[in-house]
Design an enzyme around this catalytic site. Structure first.
Site, short mmCIF file in Angstrom:
data_model
loop_
_atom_site.label_atom_id
_atom_site.label_comp_id
_atom_site.label_asym_id
_atom_site.label_seq_id
_atom_site.Cartn_x
_atom_site.Cartn_y
_atom_site.Cartn_z
N CYS A 107 1.58 -12.76 -4.73
CA CYS A 107 0.23 -12.70 -4.17
C CYS A 107 -0.72 -12.11 -5.21
CB CYS A 107 0.22 -11.85 -2.91
SG CYS A 107 1.03 -12.63 -1.50
N HIS A 129 -5.31 -10.10 -1.50
CA HIS A 129 -5.34 -8.92 -0.63
C HIS A 129 -5.72 -7.66 -1.40
CE1 HIS A 129 -1.47 -7.06 -1.97
NE2 HIS A 129 -1.07 -8.31 -2.15
#
Length: 483
Positions: free
Chosen positions: A394, A375
């Site tokens: 992440c 992301h």
């Protein structure tokens, strides 16, 4: 299938910065190995001629060393009968092709598993056609990165045989002279064949040698020999070998072929590289999971990109970080765009609106068991650091818009203009890709560059030590079972 000559994986973009702390020596596990049974084939084993038995024993003894597996003495192999030698050969084939670990040895976040492999048909064919050498050479992973590490292993073992390298206690500066400079030059020359010059003066050639070493270790290549550089240079050569062995084992877990369009993340170096076949076409810095919030190894496929994504906060982050901030500073959640959502069972969860989302403007989804994804992020300062292990697991991207447009290149409805318009509109949109792209999250703490030099990163998660110790234990157990 990729040709042997063109094999390439992660040979580019791996000189980007990585953790800066010195490696801490890992003590291998000392528990006595538990013998594991050799494989019992269901099909009849082939009968080896005397010449084939000698050839096979020679090949196994040599290949075990080359591939970083525990060596079975040639004399032990020569004493085995036909069936026992054949079974040792089959076990060796499995170890080189798919690794030494048993299923129970894999940690949950080691989410890559070697594919099932039965070496017996190939072995039977090799015996029948008298092509045992060709068969043994076909066993390792078909990637240039693996081959380069095998070559690196041989070089670092020669360094051990020659007495290792000296420990440095003084950090000389550019332009200085004296014995400490000579010791630094001697130390660098052991790993760096490009180093030129002699003597005890810190000259331009030595400065470039320091910078090359800093790039290999993922440090700031400023040329100044500070505490971090000294610590990296003082990591024992035996520990460097352990790192190579652990990474060779991970290579064996990869699929036998890699998809042409793919995205690869080196977790340890915090670098993302996009490939078209064997050609790297894009690279960028990333931020990966901090120790304690490890980014898992896995293989999956990106099939859609969420533009202007809201952030559905994981309960662990909400509990440990956000709810305490709200209690300490009432109104914190509202000021930062968080909504409190009733889950319907008496609980609450948090969602951050897309305008203030910690995910930025792009989220790259792919199915996995760890709830991780790639992301964007509004926090850009992290990409300028050399220690970039700072996320909750992440992978944050330095250039997410560039990656989104690259992955959408074959999707007619989502060409660059459409992506720009969707971002500007501010609404959350899930853009489906016409062609999914494979994603590989990999943990490379030792890798060979295009120049053949081995680069190292700190083992931030301690996975190298655990894996190397397990491989050593399994190899020793197999050797006991073979006797």
């Amino acid at each position: 299938m990729m040709s042997f000559a063109s094999r390439s994986l992660l040979l580019a973009a791996l000189v980007a910065a990585a953790p800066s702390a010195a490696q801490v020596p890992v003590t291998p596990e000392t528990a006595a190995p538990t013998p594991i049974p050799l494989v019992q084939p269901q099909l009849p084993l082939p009968t080896l001629s005397d010449a084939q038995r000698q050839e096979l024993a020679r090949l196994i003894a040599k290949d075990e060393v080359a591939q970083g597996l525990s060596r079975t003495p040639r004399s032990d192999l020569d004493r085995l009968d036909n069936a026992s030698l054949a079974r040792v050969a089959l076990d060796h084939a499995r170890a080189v092709h798919g690794g030494r670990l048993m299923p129970s040895d894999f940690q949950k976040d080691w989410g890559i598993r070697p594919t099932a492999y039965d070496p017996l048909p190939g072995f039977v064919d090799a015996v029948a056609r008298d092509r045992l050498t060709t068969w043994v050479r076909s066993l390792p992973p078909p990637y240039q990165g693996y081959d380069a590490l095998v070559e690196g292993l041989a070089r670092y073992r020669k360094i051990v045989a020659a007495g290792g390298w000296p420990m440095l206690t003084v950090a000389p500066a550019y332009g200085s002279s004296g014995p400490a400079v000579g010791r630094l030059r001697e130390r660098l020359a052991i790993e760096d064949p490009e180093l030129t010059g002699t003597g005890d003066r810190f000259d331009a050639a030595l400065l470039e040698g320091v910078r090359r070493a800093q790039r290999r270790y993922g440090l700031n290549p400023a040329g100044q020999v500070g505490a971090q550089t000294l610590a990296a240079l003082n990591v024992p050569v035996e520990q460097r070998i352990q790192s190579i062995l652990a990474n060779l084992e991970r290579w064996r877990w990869l699929p036998p072929t890699l998809d042409r369009r793919r995205v690869q993340v080196n977790i340890a170096a915090a670098v993302l590289t996009a490939f078209d076949g064997d050609r790297p076409i894009m690279s960028m810095r990333a931020v990966t999971g901090r120790p304690g919030n490890e980014t898992p190894m896995l293989v999956s496929q990106i099939s859609s990109i969420v533009i202007n994504p809201p952030w559905n906060v994981p309960s662990s982050i909400a509990t440990k970080e956000l709810w305490p901030k709200e209690r300490a500073n009432p109104g914190y959640l509202k000021r930062n765009g968080f909504r409190v959502i009733d889950t319907g069972n008496g609980g609450k969860r948090l969602q951050q609106a897309s305008e203030q989302s910690a995910l930025g403007r792009f989220k790259f989804d792919f199915p996995n068991d760890f709830a991780v994804y790639l992301h964007d992020t509004p926090a850009r300062s992290g990409f300028s650091k050399f220690d970039r292990l700072a996320s909750h697991g992440c992978v944050r991207l330095e250039k997410p818009e560039d990656l989104a447009k690259l992955l959408m290149a074959t999707t007619p409805d989502w060409q660059p203009e459409a992506i720009d318009a969707a971002v500007a509109a501010g609404k959350t949109v899930r853009a489906k890709m016409a062609e999914p792209v494979s994603v590989y999250l990999l943990y490379w703490s030792a890798f060979a560059g295009a120049d053949g030099q081995v680069g190292f990163r700190e083992d931030p998660y301690g996975w190298d030590g655990k894996l190397a110790a397990t491989v050593e234990r399994r190899s020793a157990a197999q050797a006991l079972a073979a006797k």
